[in-house]
Design an enzyme around this catalytic site. Sequence first.
Site, short mmCIF file in Angstrom:
data_model
loop_
_atom_site.label_atom_id
_atom_site.label_comp_id
_atom_site.label_asym_id
_atom_site.label_seq_id
_atom_site.Cartn_x
_atom_site.Cartn_y
_atom_site.Cartn_z
N SER A 145 0.80 -1.23 0.00
CA SER A 145 0.00 0.00 0.00
C SER A 145 0.82 1.27 0.00
O SER A 145 0.32 2.33 -0.39
CB SER A 145 -0.93 0.01 1.21
N THR A 146 2.06 1.22 0.47
CA THR A 146 2.86 2.45 0.45
C THR A 146 3.04 2.95 -0.98
O THR A 146 3.28 4.12 -1.20
CB THR A 146 4.24 2.22 1.08
#
Lengths: 442, 715
Positions: free
Chosen positions: B291-292
Site C-alpha cells: 500500500s505504500t
Amino acid sequence: MTRDTRNAAWGRRGPSSPDTLFATALLPGMLGMLMATLASGKLERSPGWLVLAGFSGVFLVCHVLFGRGRRVGDPVIFSLVAFLSGVGLAEVLRLDPGLAARQVGHLAMGVALSSVLVAFTPDLRVLERYRFIAAATSCVLLASTIIFGVEAGGAKSWLDLGPVAVQPSEAAKVLMVVFYAGYLKDTRALLRRSSKRLLGVLLPDLSYAGPLTLMWGLALVLLVFQRDLGAAVLFFGVFLLMLYVASGRASYVLGGAALLAAGGAACSWLFPHVRARFIVWLNPWRFMDSAGYQTVQSMFAVAAGGLIGLGPGRGMPHVIPAAPTDFVFAAICEEMGLVGGLAVIGAYALLVYRGLFWASRATDDFRALLAAGMTSLIGLQALTIIGGVLGLVPLTGVTLPFVSYGGSSMIASFAATGLVLRAAREEQEEHEKEEGRVSVEG
Amino acid sequence: MSVYTGVTIKKRVAWLFIMWGAVSFLLMLRLTWLQIVQGDRFRKLALDQRLYPVPVDARRGTIRDRNGRELAVSVSADSIYAVPVEVKDPAGTADTLARILEQDPVSIRNKLTQKAATVWIDRKVDPEKAAAIRKLNLPGIGFTERGQRFYPKDRLAAHILGIAGIDNQGLEGIEVQYDSYLRGTRGQIVSERDATGKEIPGGVSRFIPPVDGNDLYLTIDEVIQYIVERELDRGMAETRAKRGMILAMDPKTGAVLAMAARPTYNPNRYYEYPEAARRNIVVSDVYEPGSTFKIVTAAAALEEGLVKPSDTFFDPGFIRVEDRYVRCWLAGGHGTQTFTEATENSCNVVFATLGMRLGTERFYKYIRAFGFGSPLGIDYPGEAAGLLQPEKNVGLVEIANISFGQGVSVTPVQLLSALNTIANGGTLMRPRLVSRVVAPDGSLVKEFGPEPLRQVISKETARELSLILESVVVNGSGYRARIPGYRVAGKTGTAEKPEAGRYGEKRVASFLGFAPVEDPRISVLVVWDEPNVGISYGGVLAAPTFQAIVRDALRYMEVPPASPVEAEKSGEGAGQPELVAVPDVVGRPAADAAKALVSDFGLQARMKGSGNTVRDQTPRPGARVPRGTTVVLYLDMGELYNEVGEDVTVPDLAGKTMKDVALLLSEVGLRLQAEGTGSATWQDPKPGTRVSRGSIVVVRFEPPAAESQGSPRQP
C-alpha cells in the site's frame, strides 16, 4: 713428413717453459685468493690462508711429480686447468670461505684422480673394452637419480648419501663419452657408407639412425624426468660433436640439433617448468622479480664489473642466487671485470684447442674420439653455462667446469681432463719411441 | 694404421675448433657489450632493484558525519617484513616468528627463502607480538607501520561505511565508493643495501612521503543515525521480524540522514559475520511495497486530473477486473468514501479503479518518472534497479495490482525518494550520502550539492497529496505516527510477500512519511520484513517506530512545533498529559540522575552504555515532554550531542596504547596523528590544553623502554 710439424709439444722447448707457464697460470688465482682474504678484513686465522696454501700445494705437488709438467701429457692443458681452478677457488673463497675449504678437498681429489689416470692407465685402448660396461653404468647412474633422486634447484639430479650429496649424472657424462668413443669407432665404417638421399639431404643408415634416436630419447628422458635441461644438452650435444668427428657429416649434426630443438619445443609446450625457462630467456626483464631474477641479477653483476672489475671482495655477488655454483662466472665478471671474464672464456677456448689438437694427432681411432669427446664435454658445458649467465641461451643448471663450487662436477671434470692428458701422453710416448728409433737408426 | 690419421680427421677437428672459436668469440662480444657498452645502463637498473623499497602507507581519510563527527578513522599497526638475503637462519627464524605470531612455521619459512627483495611476514600485528619480535633483533626482519581502519562507533552506520581491507583499499560501502578520495598515495622509504641486505651507510636513501587521503563528510547525521539504530533494534525485538530497515532523508535535498538495516555487523570485526549481514539491503534489495506504493498511484491520478480529493467512490469490497475479482483488504468493503477517505482507509478497490483509469502507458510514465525500474544514482555501490513488469505484459489485472503495490518491486531508497518528491513540491532529488570531500589541510576538494533530477508532478498536486497523506496520519490507518505538536504526513503498507509465484502468509509491514507537512525536514521509511507477532499491519508495527524516530529527530533538529495548542490537543491517550520540562542531568552521577528524573519530575529514565556519569541525555534539557516520557541517559557517548566548533580539553594520553588513544581522542572529537608504535610517551598539545574540536593531537608512541634499542632498522 707430418710428424715434424707436430713437434710443437711443449716439453721440447727447454726446461723453463712449463715452469713459467705453470707459474703464470697459478698467479691470477693466488692473487685473487690473497685479495679476497685481505678484503675479508680478518687476516689472522683467516681460512683464506689455508685455502691459498692448499690450492698452491695440490698443484705444485702434481707439477713436480710429473717432472715439472713434462710428463703430464700436456702442460698447457694442465696449466689452463690450474688457472681456471685458481680463479674459481678465489671467487668461491670470497663468497663463502667454508665452501672454499671444501673445494680445496674436491680439487685435491680431482687432481689425484687425474694424476692416476695419466700415470697409471696401462693403455687407453684397455678402456675401449669396457665401453658397454661404461654405458650400462652410466645408464644405471642416471636411472638412480630418476628413482631415488632429490630435487635441488629445479633439477632432480642429486643423490642423498647421508653425509654427502652426489650428482651421479656428472660421472655418467664421462662414462657415456667413453662409450660413445668405443661405439663410434666400431661403427665408423658403417656410418660413412650411407648414401641415400632425400631432398638433397643424406639419409642415415638404420645402423646410425638407431643409436642416434636412442641418444635423442635419452636426452628427452633426462629433460622430462630429471628436469635437467643442462644434462640433456650435454649428453646429446657431445654425442653429435663426436658423431661429426667420426663421420664427417655436418648434416648429421645439424639434423640432430634440429631434433633436439624440436624435442625441446615439444617439451616446453607440454611441461610448464621447461616452458618457463624459455619464456624467461626470451625476456628476463619482464620477470626480474620472479623467475627472471637469477638471469637479471647475473647480468647486473656482470655489468657492475666494468673493464677491470671491482676486485675480489669488493662487489656484491651475494645478491646473485647460486653464485658459487651455476653463476660463478657472473661473480667473476663482477669482481674481476671484462679482463677476468675474457680470460676465462679464452682459457676454455685454448683448452678446447689443445684437446682437439691431441685428437687430431691421435694415431688410434678410440684415442682420437675419446680426446675429442672429453674436450667437447668440458667445452660444451662451459659454453652452455656462460651463455646462460650472459643471457644468450636459456639457463641450464650446469656448473662451470673447474670453476664452480661442487665436488661431483670437479672430480668429473678432472677425470675427463685426465683422459685427455693420458691420450696426449700416449701420443707423445709413441712419438718419442719413433723418434728414438729414428735417432738410433740415424 | 688408423683411418683417422691424416688429412680427414684434421679437417673435421679444425672445423670443430673454428666453430668453437666462433662461439667463444660471440660470448666475448656479449660480455664486452654487457660490461662496457651497456654497463652504465645496467648499473643504474641494478641500483634501482637493489634499492629495497619499503612502502609507507598513506593515512586513509577519515569518514565523518555531516557535523564532522568521526565514523571511520585510521590508526597505526605494525607490519613485519623480511629481507630474505639477509636472513641468516631461515629455519630458526621461521620457528621463532611462527611461535610468536601463532602461524605455520613452514609457510613463514617459505617466505623467508623466497627470491625477492622483501616479503611481508605478517601485517597489522598486535603491538605486544611486534614488541616481542623486535626484542629478538632477528637479522633480516624489519618493521613498518601500516594504517589500520578503525570504526570508533562499532556497529553505528556499519552498512553505510562498509569496510576497508588490509591494504588500505575500500572493499564495501562508502569505503569502496569513495576509495579514490580516501586512499591517498602510498609513499616509500628506499635505502641502498649491500649484498647482505644491510643498509649501506651513506648509501643512496630517499623518503618519498605518502600523500594522505581526503576526509569525507557524509550527509548522515550521527545523532539521527543513532536514533534510527536505536529504534531499529527496539522494533526488531518487538516485531520479531526477519529483517528490518529504516531510511531517513532530507526530503528537500535528497540527502540521506540515516540508513540502517538488520541484521547488521561490526565493521571492526567484519570477518566474524556472515556475508548476508554485511549486505546493505536498503540500497541493494528490492521488495514489494504494497500500500505504500499507493502514493504513486494517487500522485499520477491527481496530476492527470482523474480524481479530486473530494470525489466519492463506493467500495463493495471487491472489483471485477476482466475475469478476476480484486478484493479490498477489508472484508465487506469500505462503502461510500471520498478519495481522501479511501487513502486514509488504504482502500484497494478505489486505487485499482484509479490505476485502470490511468491505463498502462500513463501509469508507467509516472512510475518511471518517480524513479522506479532504474537506479536513482545514489553514491553507494550495488544499487538495485527494482523490477517493473514489461509494459506489454501489463493488462488490467496487473495494473489493478500495481495500483496498490503488488507486482512491482522497489528499493527502500526509491520508495522514499518518491515520497520526497511529493514532500518537495514535485521535484525528484537524487539520493546521496556524501556531502563533501575535504583535503587533510582542510581545503575543500569537492562538494556534492542537492541534485534535482526532474519535476514529476506539479507543486499543486504535491501539496494536495501531502494534505491527503497528512489526513492518513490524522484520521486514518497511520494514526500511530502522530507526533504532538507537529503535522505529519504518511502512508501505511502491509504487503503480502510473494513466495514461489503466489502470495502466502508472510507480510512486509511498512510505514513512510514526512514531517512537518508545511515545511518538510525529514522523511522516514520503516520496513519490517516478515514480522512474527501475530499482527502484521504497517500501521501497527511500523508507524510507532516512525513516530519515535521523527519525534526525536525533530527535537534534535530543533524544529519548532507548529502549534502548542495542537500539541496538547492531539496528545496520546485519553487524558491531557501534563507537560514537564526535562531537567539537565548531564555531568551528574547516573544513579542520582535517574532517581531525580523519576521522583522529582515523573519521568522515566533509561541508561545507555556503561559508565557512572551522565555524558548526555535525550530529550535535551528544557524540552517540554509529557509526564512519563522516557529520558535516555548516555553514559559513554560523550560526543553524541556536542556541537562542532566547541573547545575541548586534551586528555592525558601517557602510557596508553594506540587503540586506546584513538578511542579517547575520537570520543572528545580530536584527531590523532601517531608517530611510532608501542605506548604513548609524548603528546602535543599537552594534557589539559583547551583546543577546538577537530584539532590534531600529535602523539609519539614508543616500545617499552627495555626494547627501544632493539629496533635498529625501523624505517
